[in-house]
Write an enzyme that holds these catalytic residues in place. Sequence first.
Site, PDB file in Angstrom:
ATOM      1  N   LYS A  54       0.071 -53.069 -10.318  1.00 47.61           N
ATOM      2  CA  LYS A  54      -0.282 -53.287 -11.726  1.00 47.61           C
ATOM      3  C   LYS A  54      -0.928 -54.662 -11.884  1.00 47.61           C
ATOM      4  CE  LYS A  54       1.886 -53.034 -16.328  1.00 47.61           C
ATOM      5  NZ  LYS A  54       3.160 -52.716 -17.028  1.00 47.61           N
ATOM      6  N   SER A 131       2.618 -49.237 -20.209  1.00 48.52           N
ATOM      7  CA  SER A 131       1.428 -49.985 -19.833  1.00 48.52           C
ATOM      8  C   SER A 131       1.136 -49.937 -18.334  1.00 48.52           C
ATOM      9  CB  SER A 131       1.595 -51.444 -20.267  1.00 48.52           C
ATOM     10  OG  SER A 131       2.707 -52.032 -19.592  1.00 48.52           O
ATOM     11  N   SER A 155       7.573 -49.012 -20.131  1.00 51.88           N
ATOM     12  CA  SER A 155       6.257 -48.895 -19.495  1.00 51.88           C
ATOM     13  C   SER A 155       6.251 -48.303 -18.097  1.00 51.88           C
ATOM     14  CB  SER A 155       5.572 -50.268 -19.459  1.00 51.88           C
ATOM     15  OG  SER A 155       5.230 -50.663 -20.767  1.00 51.88           O
TER      16      SER A 155
END
Length: 415
Positions: A54, A131, A155
């Site tokens: 990420k 996210s 997330s």
Amino acid sequence: MTGEVPEHGGWQVTAAHVSAEPSPLDTRVWRVVGDPLVRPTGTGPLTRQTVAVKDLYAVAGHPIGAGNPRWLAEARPEPRHAATVAALLAAGAAVRGIARTDELAYSLAGTNSHYGAPPNPQAPHRIPGGSSSGSASAVALGHATIGLGTDTGGSIRVPAAYQGLFGIRTTHGAVDRTGLLPLAPAFDAVGWLTRSPDLLRTVGDVLLPPGSPGGGTELVVVDRLVASAHPDVAAVVRAWTAAAGARTLDVPLDSLDEWRTAFQTCQAFQAWRTHGRWLSENLDALGEDVRSRFAAASRVDDAAAERARAVVEAARTQLRELVADRVLALPSAPSVAPSVSTGATLQDRNATMRLTCLAAVAGLPAVSIPVRTADGLPAGVCLVAGAGRDRELLDLVVEYVEYVEYVEYVEYTER
């Protein structure tokens, strides 16, 4: 091409070398990708595994982009890997690439306004969940085997549910966050996604601290939590927990909306304290959805934050007492993934946060297990255990998945 002439004449092809154009980089999923981007630094249990990182974690030689073009333009290359990235490399994994995230990780939708929504291969034309959207999509697409992400308010668990993956949010503070760009430090937790429970557990063997406080294996559900999901999701969660032998607890939990509001207030207050200096001059660089969220965060004053903190602390105590040494099951998200055309509404976000904030408020480990609704769409059953029981929870997930599959097989063959 090579070949040989058979006795009856003419050529027979025995080997061929065909060159094909490489597939283009999907910039909705990846910011940068390699083959691999970073090679392993050692060998171990993750040898031959690949990681989608990420875009909040430091990868040496690359800047952190945080899902925003202006942030990326101003960022400098990181001098060293984040602690989790370094640990995965040392265990034999390779970094496949740096995956997209919602801007500054302040979203649950995965629909980045600058780079687009990563595809959801398990539910086409539906949002991926954020996210950690890029990491999840990379795993669901088979571009990587491990998606390294974060979970502040859901997330990891939301994209896991939307895309049919296993995903874990670890006990708050259990995994080293050095080299991770924060959002709300009191709630930020390291997490990862995989396509199998065994690999989810193997990553835990690498990243989690040794030992465990111990606890029981009893699986429990609270009907109020299951009933808060849409009927199709509630039905599959009830079916899965029944197959797993869960016991229903009679707990009213009348403060869910108060807890959710308090969590969101504390998260907003911390998010502005973390990024407010940069955002004061760059709020216009954000997409509309995230911009409005940060604008509201800028208006949370100390008094409101203190009132919310008191509610969160009381909720944490109550939730930890509820979980105790048991394992609590609830929906990972209250619905299947909304369609890309409509997106996630404020009502969707609040309904989701009402469930996902519970593990965040309590700082507890939570694993999302993939299930399918009657219409065949991905959803998730979330299992929550006591603080520090991450390793035990991962073991239990493997056992529960095997057991439920066995029960479902027996029931199917007896029909």
